[in-house]
Design a protein around this motif. Structure first.
Motif, PDB file in Angstrom:
ATOM      1  N   GLN A 183       0.839  -1.194   0.000  1.00 10.09           N
ATOM      2  CA  GLN A 183       0.000   0.000   0.000  1.00 10.09           C
ATOM      3  C   GLN A 183       0.874   1.243   0.000  1.00 10.09           C
ATOM      4  O   GLN A 183       1.756   1.396   0.841  1.00 10.09           O
ATOM      5  CB  GLN A 183      -0.934   0.011   1.207  1.00 10.09           C
ATOM      6  CG  GLN A 183      -1.933   1.161   1.204  1.00 10.09           C
ATOM      7  CD  GLN A 183      -2.863   1.122   2.398  1.00 10.09           C
ATOM      8  OE1 GLN A 183      -2.419   0.900   3.521  1.00 10.09           O
ATOM      9  NE2 GLN A 183      -4.150   1.330   2.164  1.00 10.09           N
ATOM     10  N   GLY A 200      -2.743   5.387  -0.231  1.00  7.74           N
ATOM     11  CA  GLY A 200      -3.742   4.350  -0.046  1.00  7.74           C
ATOM     12  C   GLY A 200      -3.909   3.407  -1.220  1.00  7.74           C
ATOM     13  O   GLY A 200      -4.585   2.383  -1.103  1.00  7.74           O
ATOM     14  N   SER A 201      -3.306   3.714  -2.373  1.00 14.25           N
ATOM     15  CA  SER A 201      -3.424   2.846  -3.541  1.00 14.25           C
ATOM     16  C   SER A 201      -2.561   1.602  -3.362  1.00 14.25           C
ATOM     17  O   SER A 201      -1.600   1.594  -2.586  1.00 14.25           O
ATOM     18  CB  SER A 201      -3.014   3.593  -4.810  1.00 14.25           C
ATOM     19  OG  SER A 201      -1.651   3.989  -4.725  1.00 14.25           O
ATOM     20  N   GLN A 231     -14.296  -0.677  -5.305  1.00 15.69           N
ATOM     21  CA  GLN A 231     -13.241  -0.874  -6.293  1.00 15.69           C
ATOM     22  C   GLN A 231     -12.353  -2.008  -5.784  1.00 15.69           C
ATOM     23  O   GLN A 231     -11.271  -1.784  -5.256  1.00 15.69           O
ATOM     24  CB  GLN A 231     -12.412   0.403  -6.474  1.00 15.69           C
ATOM     25  CG  GLN A 231     -13.173   1.563  -7.097  1.00 15.69           C
ATOM     26  CD  GLN A 231     -12.303   2.807  -7.202  1.00 15.69           C
ATOM     27  OE1 GLN A 231     -12.353   3.696  -6.361  1.00 15.69           O
ATOM     28  NE2 GLN A 231     -11.494   2.863  -8.227  1.00 15.69           N
ATOM     29  N   LYS A 235     -10.075  -0.053  -2.876  1.00 16.03           N
ATOM     30  CA  LYS A 235     -10.623   1.223  -2.423  1.00 16.03           C
ATOM     31  C   LYS A 235     -12.147   1.126  -2.320  1.00 16.03           C
ATOM     32  O   LYS A 235     -12.791   0.333  -2.990  1.00 16.03           O
ATOM     33  CB  LYS A 235     -10.264   2.344  -3.401  1.00 16.03           C
ATOM     34  CG  LYS A 235      -8.785   2.682  -3.477  1.00 16.03           C
ATOM     35  CD  LYS A 235      -8.554   3.816  -4.441  1.00 16.03           C
ATOM     36  CE  LYS A 235      -7.082   4.198  -4.506  1.00 16.03           C
ATOM     37  NZ  LYS A 235      -6.848   5.319  -5.463  1.00 16.03           N
ATOM     38  N   ASP A 259     -14.138   3.867   4.025  1.00 14.09           N
ATOM     39  CA  ASP A 259     -13.332   4.984   3.521  1.00 14.09           C
ATOM     40  C   ASP A 259     -14.104   5.759   2.453  1.00 14.09           C
ATOM     41  O   ASP A 259     -13.520   6.435   1.614  1.00 14.09           O
ATOM     42  CB  ASP A 259     -11.993   4.490   2.968  1.00 14.09           C
ATOM     43  CG  ASP A 259     -12.151   3.559   1.758  1.00 14.09           C
ATOM     44  OD1 ASP A 259     -13.310   3.229   1.399  1.00 14.09           O
ATOM     45  OD2 ASP A 259     -11.130   3.161   1.175  1.00 14.09           O
TER      46      ASP A 259
END
Length: 342
Positions: free
Chosen positions: A120, A124-125, A233, A238, A276
């Protein structure tokens, strides 16, 4: 009429001979000669270098079988850094008829002896955002996988400066009906044995990075944790929105499922929502009840605005004890009886 039947038999015989000849040629072809070409093409689609160092094999039939061993996928587009994945052996059965319509249907995909790294980034990706080098206009559809199995593999999640390793004995995800998928996992998280089972609404939505619903349960070391919610996602990791509940006969067992080892022995229940959708990954509607020692009860309620940064804490803690001296048991010291504490 007889002459027509004779011509038909001759034509069918010729066709059968061609099929048998092609099958024989394909059977004896050494596909290892094409490893470099295949690896190059796959590298272009994935957007980072892929190596195939082991054997390529083909098994002919109604569902043609392929296998490859010794695969490795680089962590960066230039091939530098730690590998994202190393796979001892990958095998799958492929239906031939759908290929005419540029569709890929895999009846079973099995991955063995793999080492997978999920990393990560600070934003956050996740590192598993593949396909940067692929052709966005490709007419090929995403593959349909009816049965996915991962055996004897290791998955490492790296985030916040720490590594957490899941050793997978077996994971399966298979289509049951109406596109729904049932999954099951037997693994170890560190030294903690785990079993995980549940369902996902559609496997196709997962592969297409569309919203999916998941419901499952983790059980291990006397604790159970259930989760139900949505991932918006899934491939990017996400957009999560989950309700989580947990119960343990010993608080220590429940804490160990999230990597915390504490000398707390009483029963515990925990509930919270994790999401989130409106900002950083946050816990809200936290409700914890526990009895960390004899005659001691505690509860925690509130929210944590950012789990990663451990900021935005708004927690209310209530602690009661038959005798304040009992709190010394948790601290590892002894003090004389003081009376009830609340």
């Amino acid at each position: 009429m007889a002459r027509g039947l004779k011509y038909a038999r001759n034509a069918l015989g010729l066709l059968a001979g061609v099929v048998i000849s092609l099958t024989a040629v394909l059977y004896f072809v050494d596909f290892n000669e094409y490893r470099g070409l295949l690896a190059t093409r796959l590298s272009e689609e994935l957007g980072r270098p892929l190596r195939i160092d082991g054997d390529l094999k083909l098994r002919l039939g109604l569902h043609t079988g392929f296998s490859a061993s010794g695969l490795s996928l680089a962590g960066n587009a230039d091939g530098s850094g730690e590998n994202m994945a190393k796979i001892g052996r990958l095998s799958f059965g492929l239906a031939l008829r759908p290929l005419l319509d540029r569709k890929i249907e895999i009846d079973q995909l099995q991955i063995e002896d793999a080492e997978i790294l999920i990393e990560q980034a600070p934003d956050g990706s996740l590192n598993w955002a593949l396909g940067q080098g692929g052709d966005a206009t490709s007419a090929w559809s995403l593959p349909r996988i009816d049965d996915l199995r991962v055996v004897n593999s290791k998955l490492t999640y790296r985030g916040g400066g720490t590594d957490r390793q899941l050793t997978v004995k077996e994971f399966s995800l298979r289509t049951v009906e109406a596109g729904q998928g049932a999954f099951a996992l037997t693994a170890r998280l560190g030294n903690l044995p785990l079993t995980f089972d549940g369902w996902i609404d559609t496997i196709d939505a997962l592969l297409d990075d569309r919203e999916i619903q998941i419901e499952g349960k983790i059980a291990g070391a006397g604790a159970t944790v259930s989760a139900k919610g949505r991932v918006f996602q899934p491939l990017a990791g996400k957009g999560v929105d989950f309700q989580v509940t947990g119960r343990a006969e010993k608080l220590r067992s429940l804490l160990r499922t999230v990597g915390i080892d504490a000398k707390l022995q009483g029963p515990a229940t925990i509930e919270f929502n994790v999401s989130d959708r409106d900002g950083p990954l946050a816990l809200h509607d936290i409700a914890v009840k526990l009895a960390p020692g004899k005659g001691i009860n505690a509860s925690v309620a509130g929210r944590i605005g950012d789990i990663v940064a451990l900021s935005g804490l708004a927690l209310t803690v209530r602690l009661t004890a038959d005798d304040a001296a009992r709190l010394s048991q948790l601290a590892g010291t002894e003090i004389p009886p003081l009376g009830r504490l609340e």
